[in-house]
Design an enzyme around this catalytic site. Structure first.
Site, mmCIF file in Angstrom:
data_model
loop_
_atom_site.group_PDB
_atom_site.id
_atom_site.type_symbol
_atom_site.label_atom_id
_atom_site.label_comp_id
_atom_site.label_asym_id
_atom_site.label_seq_id
_atom_site.Cartn_x
_atom_site.Cartn_y
_atom_site.Cartn_z
ATOM 1 N N ASN A 86 0.856 -1.183 0.000
ATOM 2 C CA ASN A 86 0.000 0.000 0.000
ATOM 3 C C ASN A 86 0.894 1.235 0.000
ATOM 4 O OD1 ASN A 86 -2.268 -1.666 0.206
ATOM 5 N ND2 ASN A 86 -2.197 -1.642 2.445
ATOM 6 N N HIS A 99 6.501 -1.185 3.709
ATOM 7 C CA HIS A 99 6.293 -2.570 4.120
ATOM 8 C C HIS A 99 5.483 -3.293 3.059
ATOM 9 C CE1 HIS A 99 3.078 -0.032 5.738
ATOM 10 N NE2 HIS A 99 2.255 -1.051 5.522
HETATM 11 P P1 AMP Z 1 -0.737 -0.266 5.870
HETATM 12 O O1 AMP Z 1 -2.184 0.063 6.108
HETATM 13 O O2 AMP Z 1 -0.468 -0.892 4.536
HETATM 14 O O3 AMP Z 1 0.160 0.910 6.168
HETATM 15 O O4 AMP Z 1 -0.396 -1.429 6.897
HETATM 16 C C1 AMP Z 1 0.038 -1.214 8.199
HETATM 17 C C2 AMP Z 1 -0.077 -2.529 8.905
HETATM 18 O O5 AMP Z 1 0.702 -2.496 10.071
HETATM 19 C C3 AMP Z 1 -1.513 -2.912 9.335
HETATM 20 O O6 AMP Z 1 -1.868 -4.150 8.729
HETATM 21 C C4 AMP Z 1 -1.400 -3.010 10.848
HETATM 22 O O7 AMP Z 1 -2.220 -4.031 11.392
HETATM 23 C C5 AMP Z 1 0.068 -3.286 11.049
HETATM 24 N N1 AMP Z 1 0.642 -2.898 12.318
HETATM 25 C C6 AMP Z 1 0.484 -1.724 12.976
HETATM 26 N N2 AMP Z 1 1.186 -1.715 14.111
HETATM 27 C C7 AMP Z 1 1.817 -2.918 14.186
HETATM 28 C C8 AMP Z 1 2.690 -3.529 15.131
HETATM 29 N N3 AMP Z 1 3.090 -2.891 16.237
HETATM 30 N N4 AMP Z 1 3.127 -4.780 14.881
HETATM 31 C C9 AMP Z 1 2.726 -5.441 13.779
HETATM 32 N N5 AMP Z 1 1.914 -4.919 12.842
HETATM 33 C C10 AMP Z 1 1.454 -3.685 13.051
#
Ligand code: AMP
Ligand code: ZN
Length: 113
Positions: A86, A99
């Site tokens: 994303n 990511h």
């Molecule tokens: P995006 O919306 O593509 O930016 O994805 C961010 C992702 O990070 C989401 O799927 C969240 O659930 C995940 N996320 C947020 N904080 C953490 C964390 N501390 N550890 C693991 N995943 C996380």
């Protein structure tokens, strides 16, 4: 590293995460809010705010190599999986450290939401 970047802090092991695999330049850990039976995030250890900020293809090369390895190690390679990056507001990006989402363990649908 930018202060208060969540994923930089995970990469630096200052914040706990369920780490799945690691390479020289990338780290894979379970998403905290899984959207599929397998939902792993793969990040470059260095900070890039998004795909748009990467200087060249080497950053994503490290990320995709580790994603491929994780899919193999978690046993989802044969059934298949989805890798999503994303990017920006319309892309639905909420964490501003590049990511890739590795999603697997169920049939994915298309088009995405
Ligand atoms: P995006 O919306 O593509 O930016 O994805 C961010 C992702 O990070 C989401 O799927 C969240 O659930 C995940 N996320 C947020 N904080 C953490 C964390 N501390 N550890 C693991 N995943 C996380
Ligand atoms: Zn960062």
């Amino acid at each position: 590293m930018p202060e208060n970047c969540l994923f930089c802090r995970i990469a630096d092991k200052q914040l706990p995460a369920k780490i799945v695999a690691e390479s020289e330049h990338a780290l894979a850990f379970h998403d905290i809010a899984p959207q599929a039976p397998v939902h792993v995030l793969v990040i470059p250890k260095a900070h890039y705010a998004s795909l748009a900020e990467t200087p060249d293809g080497s950053v994503m090369a490290a990320v995709s190599e580790l994603a491929k390895q994780v899919a193999r190690e978690l046993g989802v390679e044969a059934a298949g999986y989805r890798v999503v990056v994303n990017t920006g507001d319309d892309g639905g990006q909420t964490v501003h450290h590049l990511h890739a989402h590795l999603l697997a363990g169920r049939q994915m649908t298309w088009p995405p939401g």
